[in-house]
Design an enzyme around this catalytic site. Structure first.
Site, mmCIF file in Angstrom:
data_model
loop_
_atom_site.group_PDB
_atom_site.id
_atom_site.type_symbol
_atom_site.label_atom_id
_atom_site.label_comp_id
_atom_site.label_asym_id
_atom_site.label_seq_id
_atom_site.Cartn_x
_atom_site.Cartn_y
_atom_site.Cartn_z
ATOM 1 N N GLY A 139 0.847 -1.186 0.000
ATOM 2 C CA GLY A 139 0.000 0.000 0.000
ATOM 3 C C GLY A 139 0.873 1.223 0.000
ATOM 4 N N ASP A 151 -9.294 8.164 -7.613
ATOM 5 C CA ASP A 151 -8.315 7.137 -7.998
ATOM 6 C C ASP A 151 -9.035 5.876 -8.457
ATOM 7 O OD1 ASP A 151 -5.850 6.073 -8.478
ATOM 8 O OD2 ASP A 151 -5.239 5.904 -6.380
HETATM 9 P P1 ADP Z 1 -2.618 1.955 -2.265
HETATM 10 O O1 ADP Z 1 -3.205 3.085 -1.511
HETATM 11 O O2 ADP Z 1 -1.161 1.862 -2.145
HETATM 12 O O3 ADP Z 1 -3.026 1.903 -3.715
HETATM 13 P P2 ADP Z 1 -4.427 -0.212 -1.835
HETATM 14 O O4 ADP Z 1 -5.531 0.103 -0.917
HETATM 15 O O5 ADP Z 1 -4.791 -0.138 -3.280
HETATM 16 O O6 ADP Z 1 -3.185 0.676 -1.532
HETATM 17 O O7 ADP Z 1 -3.838 -1.636 -1.459
HETATM 18 C C1 ADP Z 1 -2.699 -2.194 -2.088
HETATM 19 C C2 ADP Z 1 -2.919 -3.662 -2.438
HETATM 20 O O8 ADP Z 1 -3.172 -4.421 -1.268
HETATM 21 C C3 ADP Z 1 -4.128 -3.877 -3.321
HETATM 22 O O9 ADP Z 1 -3.795 -3.769 -4.681
HETATM 23 C C4 ADP Z 1 -4.545 -5.281 -2.957
HETATM 24 O O10 ADP Z 1 -3.816 -6.223 -3.682
HETATM 25 C C5 ADP Z 1 -4.166 -5.388 -1.498
HETATM 26 N N1 ADP Z 1 -5.351 -5.093 -0.675
HETATM 27 C C6 ADP Z 1 -5.704 -3.874 -0.191
HETATM 28 N N2 ADP Z 1 -6.841 -3.950 0.532
HETATM 29 C C7 ADP Z 1 -7.224 -5.229 0.501
HETATM 30 C C8 ADP Z 1 -8.343 -5.943 1.060
HETATM 31 N N3 ADP Z 1 -9.280 -5.314 1.781
HETATM 32 N N4 ADP Z 1 -8.413 -7.253 0.835
HETATM 33 C C9 ADP Z 1 -7.468 -7.882 0.097
HETATM 34 N N5 ADP Z 1 -6.406 -7.284 -0.457
HETATM 35 C C10 ADP Z 1 -6.265 -5.969 -0.266
HETATM 36 MG MG MG Z 2 -4.233 1.254 -4.938
#
Ligand code: ADP
Ligand code: MG
Length: 828
Positions: free
Chosen positions: A556, A676
């Protein structure tokens, strides 16, 4: 420039007078006494800006302001600036207006570039406060009086007061410099003069090698920025002081990859611009990258060519990194895939800096898998044609003429990768160290130092590691805040704030600046900045005893995302549920308040097609964790790339599209703009359920506003953005609709990157010229028509999510989604 020079002369004359005084005084008077008197004088001069307080908790700040109110009478605009006690690199403005206390977070968008919430970005904390003393710019009132303590720290300010050390440097008498620094009353060695230069900047500008050595010996900061946002190495390159560069690098461990925060120029750009061939050669000998790209994509060669610096052009055209010993057979594993690479590296100890290179699933792409602290990070290596040659690059990093060059250079500088490369594993399973031992130790040390020493240090634009897929890099436009660049964590990529993409300012002359305030474009923010809410007050909390942390599932923005288990009390029963936990590390360079903002946004939302927020949890190890429901199949983008054969086309895609539109309609009702929306941020719970996630960039719209105005930009996903976002920073539901169109395009093209290899700026021109993404082969005409409607130039002509939702519900084309959608809608 003319007037700059005139003012410069004035400045020099004044300082020359001072010089005579200093040299005579040092001869005749006791140095301690002189320095004490100098301190006193400076303190007096800086009284007017002594509004800075070291770490001060909120309550204590309010107490001070209360005392101030008694002293000054009940005035509006009484303020102080304090170092935030919750985050080390942040400042807070505490202010009284109409008897109420307000606390505003001051963000450092890029190195030395500050803003208050969404107000204008201003270089220098001193200039920022000055601006807010002139006009309120969205604060409840102008700043007026302040509670006095210290002037702002030099690292954050643009200008200071010329002191005896500056004068002794300018006079070029090393003994005097030494004498001053040996006194216990010496001024801060990194203090800025009234022209905004530190003693070291001055020594560089005037080519004083011995003095520079003394200053470095006494701990001068080699990467601090001057008034023009240049490091001492930039100054050497601009003023042709080639002899100083080895001193800065060898003695001071200066890196050659520090960028100017406003242009993205490395020192080598500066040398090429000025045509200083000797500096250029020295930089190259010290392994400066030869084709680094500035924020506008220009390399030193491009710059030397456009300014007719023929000698530099010829050096750069013909340069071939000498002495590269590394070879492909040491690290190239064409047969390995992601998990194979992981296994190989793990079985060899996964030591920090260990790496291999493999082929990517994408044609003509490689991936470098690098170990750092027992984890494997994957970065895509792309290739393109530059200057008639094939070149390789990672994210926004420099171009290299071969993979060997790339490996060689990344063994010197991390350019934002987790660490520098130190050793590889070859196909025979042997570990091959990258360099001769002594060379390597030296540079590794230098790098460590640079990373650790400078809180506000920006080595480069960090590449984005591809967390689950090899193909998700390069989705964000350049320009990053320094705080995210520090330590160059590739997992900390996206930005909340900084300028919308625009051409970097022209290079600055190397003269000291005029002594007036810098003119900064100031934009009135659409809504006033919101005071910081303290984390404890309003967020749902989870006790850390109820959480079990499992394996990493993604990267993340703030750190890793891990799977976990949450023991939840439901009535009398305790149930265990799977959760996803976003970790915010306490040493993170990111902004904790941004992290909390994301949590707060998510907490307000409750919808079948939006990832459900469960709470935040504080722990010693990670500081803060954002806990949300676990979405088993992960990102839709990864799924459509990896498991295309499991997807029913078009029915599965129709269902997900309908669900995304349904979730977005809810956001539209909540007056929340996502900003986003993209396939990477849709998660799949099952093939029957898509959910919108990642609210890191989302913003609430004011009650009587149709759009959110970002006066500061950020690391924006340009390819997903409507023209009004890019051009005017205007975000609305209609701009989310545009992104929805791009998301649909990604889905029907099975995860192709939109606009292929085109750069952000090219995409903007492409869109401006009326062109749009082409219909993906498998995309039904009806869906392509929706996309095109979402991409209407005029935001008002685009469909709303309400309309789109209705369209998916009523049009027979999507009949297959009816039953599932009905049950989803019922659950509401
Ligand atoms: P960022 O803000 O860096 O884009 P994200 O919220 O998109 O972060 O999370 C990064 C990655 O973590 C996602 O692409 C996904 O693969 C995984 N991920 C995030 N939240 C979840 C969730 N609730 N359940 C499963 N995987 C998650
Ligand atoms: Mg993301």
């Amino acid at each position: 420039m003319e007037s700059d020079q005139e003012e410069e002369e004035v400045y020099m004359n004044r300082e020359t007078e001072e010089l005579v005084k200093v040299s005579q005084l040092l001869k005749t008077q006791n140095v301690d006494e002189l320095l004490k008197a100098d301190r006193k004088e400076i303190k007096e001069t800086e009284r007017g800006i002594s509004w800075y307080h070291e770490i001060l908790p909120r309550d204590a700040a309010e107490d001070l302001l209360k005392q101030g109110l008694v002293k000054f009478g009940n005035i509006d605009g009484l303020f102080l600036v304090r170092k935030s006690s919750t985050s080390s690199s942040e400042y807070v403005l505490s202010l009284v207006a109409e008897g109420k206390f307000f606390h505003f977070q001051i963000n450092e968008l890029k190195r030395m570039q500050f803003s208050i919430d969404d107000g204008p970005a201003i270089v220098g904390l001193d200039c920022l406060i000055q601006k807010y003393m002139e006009m309120p710019l969205g604060l409840p009132c102008k700043l007026t009086q302040f509670c006095k303590q210290y002037p702002p720290p030099h690292i954050a300010r643009r200008r200071g007061t010329t002191n005896l050390l500056h004068n002794a440097v300018l006079q070029n008498i090393p003994e005097n410099v030494e004498k001053i620094l040996n006194s216990k009353f010496h001024p801060d060695i990194d203090a800025k003069s009234s022209s905004g230069s530190t003693a070291l900047h001055l020594a560089c500008e005037y080519g004083m090698e011995e003095i520079a050595t003394i200053l470095i010996k006494h701990g001068a900061n080699v990467s601090i920025l001057d008034y023009h946002l240049r490091t001492p190495v930039h100054v050497c390159c601009a003023t042709n002081k080639a002899g100083l560069i080895p001193i800065l690098v060898n003695d001071g461990h200066a890196t050659l990859t520090d960028r100017c925060p406003t242009s993205g120029w490395l020192p080598i750009h500066e040398a090429a611009f000025k045509g200083h061939a000797e500096c250029l050669m020295i930089l190259l000998n010290f392994h400066s990258p030869y084709y680094p790209r500035a924020d506008d994509g220009k390399t030193p060669l491009d710059i030397a060519r456009s300014y007719d610096k023929t000698e530099c052009v010829s050096i750069l055209e013909n340069f071939d990194s000498p002495g590269i010993k590394t070879k492909k057979s040491d690290w190239f594993h064409p047969e390995l895939d992601r998990s194979g690479a992981q296994c190989l590296l793990e079985s060899h100890g996964c030591k920090t800096g260990m790496f291999i290179i493999r082929n990517s699933r994408k044609i003509s792409c490689h991936v470098i898998s690098v170990c750092h602290q027992q984890k494997v990070y994957n970065y895509e290596i792309k290739s393109t044609h530059y200057d008639g040659k094939l070149v390789y690059f990672i994210d926004k990093g420099p171009y290299y003429k071969s993979l060997e060059h790339l490996v060689h250079c990344y063994s010197k500088y991390s350019h934002g990768m987790q660490c520098i490369l130190t050793m590889s594993v070859n196909p025979a399973g042997e570990i091959i160290p990258l360099q001769e031992e002594d060379d390597y130790t030296n540079l590794a040390e230098a790098h460590e130092l640079a990373v650790n020493m400078n809180d506000d240090y920006s080595p480069a634009l960090p590449p984005r590691p591809s967390s689950l897929s090899d193909d998700t890099a390069d989705q964000y436009a350049p320009s990053r805040s320094s705080r995210e660049i520090i330590n160059a964590k590739p997992d900390a990529l996206k930005l909340r704030t900084s300028h919308p993409p625009s051409a970097p300012p022209p290079p600055v002359p190397s003269q000291p600046p005029p002594s007036k305030l810098p003119s900064q474009k100031s934009v009135e923010p659409a809504c006033p900045p919101s005071p910081i809410a303290e984390p404890e007050t309003d967020l749902r909390k989870i006790d850390k005893k109820c959480l079990k942390i499992g394996k990493e599932i993604g990267q993340g923005e703030f750190g890793s995302v891990v799977k976990g288990e949450y023991k939840k009390q439901e009535g009398r029963k305790t149930i265990k549920i799977d959760v996803a936990i976003k970790l915010f590390h306490k040493d993170s360079i990111n902004n904790k308040n941004d992290f909390l903002k994301e949590a707060r946004t998510m907490q307000q939302l409750k919808h079948e097609c939006i990832v459900n927020f469960l709470g935040i949890c504080e722990s010693d190890k990670h500081d803060l964790m954002l806990v949300e429901e676990f979405i088993a199949m992960g990102s839709m983008l990864d799924f459509i790339i990896d498991c295309q054969d499991q997807i029913h086309v078009p029915n599965d895609l129709y269902l997900w599209a309908a669900q995304i539109a349904y979730g977005m309609m809810y956001l539209e009702e909540q007056k929340l703009v996502h900003r986003d929306l993209a396939a990477r941020n849709i998660l799949l719970q099952s093939k029957q359920r898509a959910k919108i996630s990642d609210f890191g960039l989302s913003r609430a719209l004011g009650s009587n506003s149709d759009y959110y105005k970002a006066s500061t930009g950020g690391r924006w996903p340009i390819k997903w953005y409507a023209p009004e976002c890019v051009n005017y920073g205007q975000f609305s539901h209609a701009s989310d609709v545009w992104s929805f169109g791009v998301t649909l395009w990604e889905m029907f093209s099975f995860g192709e990157p939109p606009y292929g290899e085109m750069k952000g700026i090219e995409v903007i021109q492409y869109i401006e010229s009326g062109k749009r993404l082409e219909r993906p082969e498998k995309c039904p005409p009806k869906v392509y028509e929706i996309m095109n409607n979402c991409w209407k130039k005029d935001a008002k002509e685009r469909p709303t999510f309400k309309y789109l939702n209705q369209h998916f519900e009523e049009d027979n084309e999507y009949a297959s989604t009816k039953d599932t959608m009905k049950s989803v809608r019922k659950k509401k």
